[in-house]
Design an enzyme around this catalytic site. Structure first.
Site, PDB file in Angstrom:
ATOM      1  N   CYS A 129      24.578 -20.170  48.459  1.00 43.92           N
ATOM      2  CA  CYS A 129      24.168 -21.555  48.189  1.00 43.92           C
ATOM      3  C   CYS A 129      22.902 -21.845  49.004  1.00 43.92           C
ATOM      4  O   CYS A 129      22.776 -21.396  50.139  1.00 43.92           O
ATOM      5  CB  CYS A 129      25.279 -22.537  48.570  1.00 43.92           C
ATOM      6  N   SER A 138      33.231 -28.250  46.383  1.00 43.98           N
ATOM      7  CA  SER A 138      31.842 -28.413  46.818  1.00 43.98           C
ATOM      8  C   SER A 138      30.958 -28.550  45.586  1.00 43.98           C
ATOM      9  O   SER A 138      30.463 -27.563  45.065  1.00 43.98           O
ATOM     10  CB  SER A 138      31.417 -27.186  47.643  1.00 43.98           C
ATOM     11  N   HIS A 175      28.120 -31.005  44.914  1.00 50.69           N
ATOM     12  CA  HIS A 175      26.731 -31.095  45.419  1.00 50.69           C
ATOM     13  C   HIS A 175      25.654 -31.426  44.389  1.00 50.69           C
ATOM     14  O   HIS A 175      24.481 -31.590  44.758  1.00 50.69           O
ATOM     15  CB  HIS A 175      26.308 -29.814  46.157  1.00 50.69           C
ATOM     16  N   SER A 199      38.694 -25.427  50.521  1.00 51.12           N
ATOM     17  CA  SER A 199      37.416 -25.900  49.990  1.00 51.12           C
ATOM     18  C   SER A 199      36.768 -24.760  49.208  1.00 51.12           C
ATOM     19  O   SER A 199      36.652 -23.645  49.706  1.00 51.12           O
ATOM     20  CB  SER A 199      36.507 -26.318  51.154  1.00 51.12           C
ATOM     21  N   GLY A 202      32.539 -18.462  54.584  1.00 54.68           N
ATOM     22  CA  GLY A 202      33.123 -17.729  53.459  1.00 54.68           C
ATOM     23  C   GLY A 202      33.679 -18.589  52.352  1.00 54.68           C
ATOM     24  O   GLY A 202      33.851 -19.801  52.504  1.00 54.68           O
ATOM     25  N   CYS A 244      38.779 -26.138  61.643  1.00 49.54           N
ATOM     26  CA  CYS A 244      38.016 -25.625  60.496  1.00 49.54           C
ATOM     27  C   CYS A 244      37.931 -24.109  60.664  1.00 49.54           C
ATOM     28  O   CYS A 244      37.407 -23.623  61.662  1.00 49.54           O
ATOM     29  CB  CYS A 244      36.627 -26.263  60.531  1.00 49.54           C
ATOM     30  N   CYS A 293      23.045 -23.406  52.762  1.00 50.01           N
ATOM     31  CA  CYS A 293      24.134 -22.989  53.661  1.00 50.01           C
ATOM     32  C   CYS A 293      23.717 -21.811  54.550  1.00 50.01           C
ATOM     33  O   CYS A 293      23.329 -20.748  54.058  1.00 50.01           O
ATOM     34  CB  CYS A 293      25.362 -22.625  52.832  1.00 50.01           C
ATOM     35  N   CYS A 322      29.080 -28.630  59.757  1.00 49.23           N
ATOM     36  CA  CYS A 322      29.230 -27.953  58.461  1.00 49.23           C
ATOM     37  C   CYS A 322      27.952 -27.241  58.081  1.00 49.23           C
ATOM     38  O   CYS A 322      26.874 -27.816  58.181  1.00 49.23           O
ATOM     39  CB  CYS A 322      29.474 -28.954  57.344  1.00 49.23           C
ATOM     40  N   CYS A 338      29.141 -14.749  53.489  1.00 50.08           N
ATOM     41  CA  CYS A 338      29.549 -15.222  52.158  1.00 50.08           C
ATOM     42  C   CYS A 338      28.601 -14.620  51.139  1.00 50.08           C
ATOM     43  O   CYS A 338      27.412 -14.491  51.390  1.00 50.08           O
ATOM     44  CB  CYS A 338      29.496 -16.748  52.084  1.00 50.08           C
ATOM     45  N   GLU A 354      33.309 -17.850  62.858  1.00 50.51           N
ATOM     46  CA  GLU A 354      33.399 -19.058  63.670  1.00 50.51           C
ATOM     47  C   GLU A 354      34.547 -19.951  63.245  1.00 50.51           C
ATOM     48  O   GLU A 354      34.883 -20.042  62.067  1.00 50.51           O
ATOM     49  CB  GLU A 354      32.074 -19.824  63.582  1.00 50.51           C
TER      50      GLU A 354
HETATM   51  N1  SAH Z   1      32.758 -21.705  50.588  1.00 52.61           N
HETATM   52  C1  SAH Z   1      33.491 -22.903  50.617  1.00 52.61           C
HETATM   53  C2  SAH Z   1      33.972 -23.304  51.997  1.00 52.61           C
HETATM   54  C3  SAH Z   1      33.015 -23.108  53.114  1.00 52.61           C
HETATM   55  S1  SAH Z   1      31.591 -24.141  53.093  1.00 52.61           S
HETATM   56  C4  SAH Z   1      32.716 -24.027  49.979  1.00 52.61           C
HETATM   57  O1  SAH Z   1      31.541 -23.850  49.687  1.00 52.61           O
HETATM   58  O2  SAH Z   1      33.319 -25.067  49.744  1.00 52.61           O
HETATM   59  C5  SAH Z   1      32.303 -25.648  53.694  1.00 52.61           C
HETATM   60  C6  SAH Z   1      31.520 -26.917  53.386  1.00 52.61           C
HETATM   61  O3  SAH Z   1      30.308 -26.976  54.152  1.00 52.61           O
HETATM   62  C7  SAH Z   1      31.117 -27.000  51.930  1.00 52.61           C
HETATM   63  O4  SAH Z   1      31.313 -28.262  51.371  1.00 52.61           O
HETATM   64  C8  SAH Z   1      29.663 -26.671  52.028  1.00 52.61           C
HETATM   65  O5  SAH Z   1      29.019 -27.072  50.918  1.00 52.61           O
HETATM   66  C9  SAH Z   1      29.281 -27.392  53.308  1.00 52.61           C
HETATM   67  N2  SAH Z   1      27.961 -27.004  53.800  1.00 52.61           N
HETATM   68  C10 SAH Z   1      27.359 -25.813  53.686  1.00 52.61           C
HETATM   69  N3  SAH Z   1      26.127 -25.844  54.239  1.00 52.61           N
HETATM   70  C11 SAH Z   1      25.937 -27.083  54.720  1.00 52.61           C
HETATM   71  C12 SAH Z   1      24.879 -27.730  55.429  1.00 52.61           C
HETATM   72  N4  SAH Z   1      23.758 -27.077  55.753  1.00 52.61           N
HETATM   73  N5  SAH Z   1      25.035 -29.018  55.787  1.00 52.61           N
HETATM   74  C13 SAH Z   1      26.186 -29.676  55.479  1.00 52.61           C
HETATM   75  N6  SAH Z   1      27.220 -29.122  54.844  1.00 52.61           N
HETATM   76  C14 SAH Z   1      27.123 -27.831  54.462  1.00 52.61           C
HETATM   77 FE1  SF4 Z   2      29.466 -19.597  50.621  1.00 50.92          FE
HETATM   78 FE2  SF4 Z   2      30.453 -22.106  50.771  1.00 50.92          FE
HETATM   79 FE3  SF4 Z   2      28.174 -21.433  52.039  1.00 50.92          FE
HETATM   80 FE4  SF4 Z   2      28.194 -21.583  49.382  1.00 50.92          FE
HETATM   81  S1  SF4 Z   2      28.543 -23.287  50.840  1.00 50.92           S
HETATM   82  S2  SF4 Z   2      27.257 -19.936  50.581  1.00 50.92           S
HETATM   83  S3  SF4 Z   2      30.223 -20.830  48.910  1.00 50.92           S
HETATM   84  S4  SF4 Z   2      30.210 -20.645  52.477  1.00 50.92           S
END
Ligand code: SAH
Ligand code: SF4
Length: 378
Positions: A118, A222, A224, A200, A168, A107, A121, A343, A114, A94
């Site tokens: 996390c 990231s 968190h 990121s 990813g 974006c 996510c 996100c 991935c 996407e």
């Molecule tokens: N893998 C990389 C980039 C992709 S994720 C990373 O983790 O940084 C991009 C952003 O979206 C990251 O900051 C991630 O933590 C955030 N993200 C993931 N799941 C989310 C969710 N459910 N709500 C809000 N942000 C989220």
């Molecule tokens: Fe992968 Fe980023 Fe999602 Fe974590 S937040 S699972 S590193 S895409």
């Protein structure tokens, strides 16, 4: 068709020059080709009027210019678009376009799925299928330019920023991501400012440590969680590269930038998990020596997740504590929610090779049976 043909779309300047040298051509051909592909949107060699007929014929034999294809497009009420882009592996990834006053942010994804899992996510819960090629990564920018009608109209540039915040982990697909980033910032291609191209990462420390050798793009981390105990649970890569090591690598990258840019620290706010006052205080203490601004991201819910977004009151308090400690703090507004473009909601169509999605759904069913409304850390 000859499958051995080189896809020129994903080659950065150095790689494209090497390609032409190899053909016995002058390196300046690289800039010519880049302008056709990335500024005019031309992918037919025959339309390249400043390239001789003989060279065009030769190129058709040994090369191709092949962007990925669009499978589906969704338009949100707030002006955001989301596209599902089909990549070679057969997955759909996407990309999202977010227009704002005076700028437009794209974006993009770096992998189909991935591997990092996390806990908050949707992409992570899906598992991993494949790395995207450099052509598939820069090809997303190419497709967005085409869809938005930008090619050939430099003054109408509506994509001012690119963030690698789609599906990813970009630093686990290092070489391809870096070639694509070169093209984003190359004046013969998309010419974006290094301040407006952001990688990121969830914290792949060895990659952050060598990043400065390849680029000076902006970095978002990231984070968190303000301590290892909590981060170990919600960002599992932390068990391998704990916070102290991670922040040292980020500082190392910033120190080597030629300007005084800071890192963006991304911090999701999940109700009852990481949004307590004490977490904000701990975060303020932790980041004392890190040149940064903090971007708070209210958790975006997705199907199968037991987490909830923090209340507005909790978000305000968290922000105020950080502001009072002297930080620049922004709150990411949720855009494109109704089309699943916010996100963390990006799922595309990925055939999981890790079987994690099946495990996730099974674990979810067990949790739901045990407690109807759990808000727990896995
Ligand atoms: N893998 C990389 C980039 C992709 S994720 C990373 O983790 O940084 C991009 C952003 O979206 C990251 O900051 C991630 O933590 C955030 N993200 C993931 N799941 C989310 C969710 N459910 N709500 C809000 N942000 C989220
Ligand atoms: Fe992968 Fe980023 Fe999602 Fe974590 S937040 S699972 S590193 S895409």
């Amino acid at each position: 068709m000859n499958d051995q043909r080189t896809n020129l779309l994903g080659l950065n300047k150095t790689q494209l020059e090497a390609f032409f040298l190899n053909l016995g051509e002058k390196p300046f051909r690289a800039a010519q080709l880049q302008k056709w592909m990335h500024q005019q949107g031309v992918i037919e060699f025959d339309a390249m009027s400043n390239v001789s007929k003989a060279l065009r014929e030769r190129l058709k034999e040994v090369a191709e210019i092949r962007p990925p294809t669009i499978r589906e497009r969704f338009d949100a009420q707030d002006g955001c678009y989301k596209w599902i882009v089909e990549v070679q592996s057969g997955s759909g990834v996407e990309m999202v376009y977010i227009p704002e006053a005076g700028r437009g942010t794209l974006c993009i994804s770096s992998q189909a799925g991935c591997s990092l899992d996390c806990s908050f996510c949707a992409t992570g819960k899906q598992g991993f299928n494949s790395d995207l090629s450099a052509a598939e990564i820069i090809g997303q920018l190419w497709l967005a330019n085409q869809e938005l009608g930008i090619f050939g109209k430099r003054s109408a540039a509506r994509i001012t920023n690119v963030v690698m915040m789609g599906m990813g982990e970009p630093l686990l697909n290092f070489d391809n991501v870096l070639s694509a980033i070169d093209l984003m910032m190359d004046d013969n291609a998309y010419g974006l400012s290094k301040r407006r191209v952001t990688i990121s990462t969830s914290g792949v420390v060895p990659a952050i440590e060598r990043l400065h050798e390849y680029t000076d793009a902006s970095l978002a981390l990231s984070l968190h969680a303000p301590n290892d105990a909590l981060r170990d649970q919600i960002v599992p890569i932390n068990r391998k590269y704990p916070i102290k090591m991670l922040l040292a690598s980020v500082k190392g990258y910033l120190d080597r930038l030629p300007d005084s840019r800071v890192a963006t620290i991304e911090y999701i706010l999940i109700s009852g998990v990481n949004d307590h006052r004490q977490h904000a205080r701990e975060l303020a203490e932790l980041l004392r020596d890190v040149p940064c601004k903090i971007n708070l991201i209210p958790f975006n819910p997705f199907e199968g997740s037991a987490y909830r977004r923090s209340s507005n009151a909790a978000i305000s308090t968290f922000r105020k504590l950080l502001l009072d400690a002297g930080y620049t703090v922004t709150i990411r507004t949720t855009r494109g929610d109704e089309i699943g473009a916010a996100c963390g909601q990006l799922v595309g169509q990925v055939d999981d090779r890790t079987r994690r999605s099946a495990r996730h759904l099974a674990a979810q069913a067990v949790r739901e049976a045990a407690a109807p409304q759990p808000v727990t850390i896995r």
